[in-house]
Design a protein around this motif. Sequence first.
Motif, short mmCIF file in Angstrom:
data_model
loop_
_atom_site.label_atom_id
_atom_site.label_comp_id
_atom_site.label_asym_id
_atom_site.label_seq_id
_atom_site.Cartn_x
_atom_site.Cartn_y
_atom_site.Cartn_z
N MET B 1 0.07 29.72 -6.65
CA MET B 1 0.40 28.49 -7.37
C MET B 1 -0.01 27.31 -6.51
O MET B 1 0.29 27.26 -5.33
N ALA B 2 -0.73 26.38 -7.09
CA ALA B 2 -1.29 25.30 -6.30
C ALA B 2 -0.54 24.01 -6.60
O ALA B 2 -0.61 23.52 -7.72
N GLY B 5 -0.63 18.15 -6.26
CA GLY B 5 -0.12 16.78 -6.30
C GLY B 5 0.74 16.47 -5.09
O GLY B 5 0.66 15.41 -4.50
N PHE B 6 1.56 17.41 -4.71
CA PHE B 6 2.45 17.20 -3.56
C PHE B 6 1.63 17.05 -2.29
O PHE B 6 1.90 16.20 -1.45
N SER B 9 0.11 13.63 -2.22
CA SER B 9 1.06 12.58 -1.87
C SER B 9 1.26 12.52 -0.38
O SER B 9 1.31 11.44 0.21
N MET B 13 0.38 9.38 1.98
CA MET B 13 1.40 8.76 2.82
C MET B 13 0.93 8.73 4.27
O MET B 13 1.10 7.73 4.98
N VAL B 16 -1.62 5.97 4.71
CA VAL B 16 -1.04 4.62 4.74
C VAL B 16 -0.35 4.38 6.08
O VAL B 16 -0.44 3.29 6.65
N MET B 20 -1.17 1.39 8.67
CA MET B 20 -0.19 0.41 9.14
C MET B 20 -0.11 0.42 10.66
O MET B 20 0.02 -0.63 11.30
N ALA B 23 -3.13 -1.48 11.85
CA ALA B 23 -3.00 -2.93 11.60
C ALA B 23 -2.01 -3.55 12.59
O ALA B 23 -2.25 -4.64 13.12
N SER B 24 -0.89 -2.87 12.87
CA SER B 24 0.10 -3.40 13.82
C SER B 24 -0.52 -3.53 15.20
O SER B 24 -0.36 -4.53 15.88
N PHE B 27 -2.94 -6.54 15.30
CA PHE B 27 -2.30 -7.85 15.37
C PHE B 27 -1.67 -8.09 16.74
O PHE B 27 -1.75 -9.17 17.30
N LEU B 28 -1.02 -7.05 17.29
CA LEU B 28 -0.36 -7.21 18.59
C LEU B 28 -1.39 -7.48 19.68
O LEU B 28 -1.21 -8.37 20.52
#
Lengths: 183, 141
Positions: B1-2, B5-6, B9, B13, B16, B20, B23-24, B27-28
Amino acid sequence: MTGRCCGLYHKRQQSSLGALPANGRCFRGQQNSLDAVLAIVVFALILTFTLEFWAARTAGADEVINRNGYQQAALSASDLLLKSPGVPNNWEANASNAQSIGWTSSPNVLSGPKIGNFSALDYERQKNLTGLWPEFYFEVTNMSGSVLYHGGNSSYGGRQQAALARFGLLNGQIVRIRWIVYG
Amino acid sequence: MAKLGFVFSLDAMLAVLVLMAFASAFFLLSAKMQKDSYQPLVMLKQADDALAVLDKGGMLAGRNASIVNDSMKQMMPQRIGWSMSVQYYNYTGRFAPVQNYSLGTGGGGANETASASRVFFAYVNSTDRYYGLARLQLWAR
């Protein structure tokens, strides 16, 4: 290996996920409500974190911009007062007609009447003539620390500020002029 | 069973989070790399002021290193290091060095320094005139 899934033909490589089920049914993530809820929660958390991070960075940038403005204002005002006699040169005789303010008879040689008449002006008038948009306070002290002249608004404690010390001659003695520009 | 979608996700995640973090860090590091331009500019103004005061107050014209040294110590706070060199010349057909002295301490290793110089004229009497060059360097201790 080929198979049929939901009416579409496609080739499927052998993978760790195994072969297609014998009945040909496919599990699509978008149709799985638990997965959709999890994705929405994760997205909401990431969006919240991103917005908080952005707000914090923006607030920090505002502080830097304000501080830079105070520093520039302090430098400009001190240069104007220490390097020029003002317009007209004898503005201290009639301060209400002064078009530009200066404290000196020649660069870095201060005039007591000019400083005194400037201190006697209304605070808003002082700001207008020096071009200072934030609040400010100044002191003229001798090398022993005695305050000879002062003016402006002294309520700068606990506020974001830019401080500056310059030097001049007043009646033949070296004096320190301390400027604090704040908002 | 595939459960594709999980897995997608989790992958999104992770992507992202990596973005982040990048990017942090960006900026620092950008904020730390920006040099403070205000303090060096203030020191430059103070160096120029100090030389003007010494010239117009007659300390430089007096050719007395001790008086110049005392005046500089009065003006400069402890957190500001300074060094000064003063050279005097007279002119008899050509400029000839008459006197020179150095004051203050060495500023070797200071990251940010401000320098100013001033040419001045010392008139003692009609036959005793000097031209001078004073150089002053300031740095934050």
